[in-house]
Design a protein around this motif. Sequence first.
Motif, PDB file in Angstrom:
ATOM      1  N   THR A  48       0.853  -1.180   0.000  1.00  0.00           N
ATOM      2  CA  THR A  48       0.000   0.000   0.000  1.00  0.00           C
ATOM      3  C   THR A  48       0.891   1.233   0.000  1.00  0.00           C
ATOM      4  O   THR A  48       2.046   1.190   0.434  1.00  0.00           O
ATOM      5  N   GLY A  49       0.327   2.342  -0.470  1.00  0.00           N
ATOM      6  CA  GLY A  49       1.038   3.610  -0.410  1.00  0.00           C
ATOM      7  C   GLY A  49       1.032   4.130   1.013  1.00  0.00           C
ATOM      8  O   GLY A  49       0.011   4.094   1.702  1.00  0.00           O
ATOM      9  N   TRP A  50       2.187   4.595   1.468  1.00  0.00           N
ATOM     10  CA  TRP A  50       2.336   5.021   2.853  1.00  0.00           C
ATOM     11  C   TRP A  50       2.831   6.454   2.910  1.00  0.00           C
ATOM     12  O   TRP A  50       3.742   6.836   2.175  1.00  0.00           O
ATOM     13  N   ASP A  51       2.212   7.243   3.766  1.00  0.00           N
ATOM     14  CA  ASP A  51       2.633   8.623   3.995  1.00  0.00           C
ATOM     15  C   ASP A  51       3.668   8.615   5.119  1.00  0.00           C
ATOM     16  O   ASP A  51       3.312   8.458   6.291  1.00  0.00           O
ATOM     17  N   PRO A  52       4.970   8.760   4.804  1.00  0.00           N
ATOM     18  CA  PRO A  52       6.000   8.662   5.837  1.00  0.00           C
ATOM     19  C   PRO A  52       5.965   9.829   6.822  1.00  0.00           C
ATOM     20  O   PRO A  52       6.341   9.675   7.985  1.00  0.00           O
ATOM     21  N   ARG A  99       4.617   0.380   1.318  1.00  0.00           N
ATOM     22  CA  ARG A  99       4.770  -0.316   2.596  1.00  0.00           C
ATOM     23  C   ARG A  99       4.224  -1.729   2.426  1.00  0.00           C
ATOM     24  O   ARG A  99       3.086  -1.915   2.004  1.00  0.00           O
ATOM     25  N   PRO A 100       5.028  -2.753   2.761  1.00  0.00           N
ATOM     26  CA  PRO A 100       4.536  -4.127   2.635  1.00  0.00           C
ATOM     27  C   PRO A 100       3.648  -4.519   3.820  1.00  0.00           C
ATOM     28  O   PRO A 100       3.874  -4.080   4.949  1.00  0.00           O
ATOM     29  N   SER A 101       2.644  -5.315   3.529  1.00  0.00           N
ATOM     30  CA  SER A 101       1.794  -5.943   4.542  1.00  0.00           C
ATOM     31  C   SER A 101       1.230  -4.972   5.570  1.00  0.00           C
ATOM     32  O   SER A 101       1.157  -5.284   6.756  1.00  0.00           O
ATOM     33  N   ALA A 102       0.818  -3.806   5.125  1.00  0.00           N
ATOM     34  CA  ALA A 102       0.200  -2.850   6.034  1.00  0.00           C
ATOM     35  C   ALA A 102      -0.893  -2.129   5.256  1.00  0.00           C
ATOM     36  O   ALA A 102      -0.727  -1.874   4.066  1.00  0.00           O
ATOM     37  N   ARG A 159       3.283  11.324   8.037  1.00  0.00           N
ATOM     38  CA  ARG A 159       2.221  11.075   9.029  1.00  0.00           C
ATOM     39  C   ARG A 159       2.237   9.643   9.561  1.00  0.00           C
ATOM     40  O   ARG A 159       1.437   9.290  10.411  1.00  0.00           O
ATOM     41  N   ASP A 160       3.109   8.820   8.994  1.00  0.00           N
ATOM     42  CA  ASP A 160       3.217   7.403   9.341  1.00  0.00           C
ATOM     43  C   ASP A 160       1.856   6.711   9.309  1.00  0.00           C
ATOM     44  O   ASP A 160       1.404   6.105  10.279  1.00  0.00           O
ATOM     45  N   ARG A 161       1.218   6.822   8.129  1.00  0.00           N
ATOM     46  CA  ARG A 161      -0.082   6.163   7.968  1.00  0.00           C
ATOM     47  C   ARG A 161      -0.307   5.798   6.509  1.00  0.00           C
ATOM     48  O   ARG A 161       0.285   6.366   5.599  1.00  0.00           O
ATOM     49  N   TRP A 162      -1.221   4.866   6.325  1.00  0.00           N
ATOM     50  CA  TRP A 162      -1.637   4.413   5.010  1.00  0.00           C
ATOM     51  C   TRP A 162      -2.322   5.568   4.286  1.00  0.00           C
ATOM     52  O   TRP A 162      -3.132   6.297   4.861  1.00  0.00           O
ATOM     53  N   PHE A 163      -2.019   5.739   2.996  1.00  0.00           N
ATOM     54  CA  PHE A 163      -2.655   6.758   2.173  1.00  0.00           C
ATOM     55  C   PHE A 163      -3.585   6.028   1.199  1.00  0.00           C
ATOM     56  O   PHE A 163      -3.138   5.427   0.222  1.00  0.00           O
ATOM     57  N   LEU A 180     -10.075  -1.029   3.367  1.00  0.00           N
ATOM     58  CA  LEU A 180      -9.659  -2.422   3.588  1.00  0.00           C
ATOM     59  C   LEU A 180     -10.262  -2.934   4.886  1.00  0.00           C
ATOM     60  O   LEU A 180     -10.201  -2.250   5.914  1.00  0.00           O
ATOM     61  N   GLU A 181     -10.809  -4.131   4.850  1.00  0.00           N
ATOM     62  CA  GLU A 181     -11.363  -4.798   6.030  1.00  0.00           C
ATOM     63  C   GLU A 181     -11.103  -6.288   5.924  1.00  0.00           C
ATOM     64  O   GLU A 181     -10.818  -6.807   4.841  1.00  0.00           O
ATOM     65  N   THR A 182     -11.249  -6.980   7.042  1.00  0.00           N
ATOM     66  CA  THR A 182     -11.123  -8.439   7.061  1.00  0.00           C
ATOM     67  C   THR A 182     -12.486  -9.116   7.050  1.00  0.00           C
ATOM     68  O   THR A 182     -12.583 -10.323   7.218  1.00  0.00           O
ATOM     69  N   VAL A 183     -13.536  -8.321   6.862  1.00  0.00           N
ATOM     70  CA  VAL A 183     -14.908  -8.824   6.779  1.00  0.00           C
ATOM     71  C   VAL A 183     -15.523  -8.308   5.475  1.00  0.00           C
ATOM     72  O   VAL A 183     -15.120  -7.249   4.978  1.00  0.00           O
ATOM     73  N   PRO A 184     -16.509  -9.015   4.914  1.00  0.00           N
ATOM     74  CA  PRO A 184     -17.041  -8.631   3.601  1.00  0.00           C
ATOM     75  C   PRO A 184     -18.129  -7.566   3.618  1.00  0.00           C
ATOM     76  O   PRO A 184     -19.140  -7.674   2.935  1.00  0.00           O
ATOM     77  N   PHE A 185     -17.946  -6.526   4.410  1.00  0.00           N
ATOM     78  CA  PHE A 185     -18.885  -5.421   4.380  1.00  0.00           C
ATOM     79  C   PHE A 185     -18.172  -4.144   4.783  1.00  0.00           C
ATOM     80  O   PHE A 185     -17.142  -4.184   5.451  1.00  0.00           O
TER      81      PHE A 185
END
Length: 195
Positions: free
Chosen positions: A40-44, A98-101, A46-50, A170-175
């Motif tokens: 995923t693209g990461w904002d370094p 960023r891998p796996s995040a 803010r240290d968060r997923w973009f 992104l979620e680990t559930v289908p909704f």
Amino acid sequence: MRDGKISGWRSDFARARVQLDRQRERLLGLVGRRVTAGWTGWDPERDRWFEDIPLVLVIDDGTQLELAWQAWDGLSVTWDTIDLAVGPEVVGRPHEWRPSAPEPLAAVVGRVVTEIAVTESPCFRGGDDVDFNVDPLPWHAFAGWVTSGLWIVTGGVGLHVYNGPDANGLETVPFKPGYESATRVSPLATFVGEG
């Protein structure tokens, strides 16, 4: 997100149901294949997923599946266009891959894809007489279903890549959050989106 700011990416946005129909065979070809990496693209700063940057899943044969959502139901599904060695740029600022995040992505890395499905959320007609802040939802104003996500199942764990809102969710559930009781899940093999 402009394609030129993500090295090599050539987006292919279309209405989600149209895109999934076009990509059906290739997506179903992932069943039985292992997800070896997810990026995923990461904002370094803010240290968060973009969320606006495409999600990239790398499959065991090196194929890259690139997913991005925009607008009401715009979905881009591309293959092998993004150069992960070059960090994306957003509003003139460098970002990184960023891998796996975040965690929902990490949960499917190393697992074999067992199913691909489509999620749909209800669409309601608005009006002064409709209160959307109630539970249950105002089904009397139901107008149809909108394609809202791709559900990638890897055994007992799944990754829901959904439109939320106007960017990847992104979620680990289908909704989607808030739609737990109002989501329809259909196998991609038999999915026919509504017009």
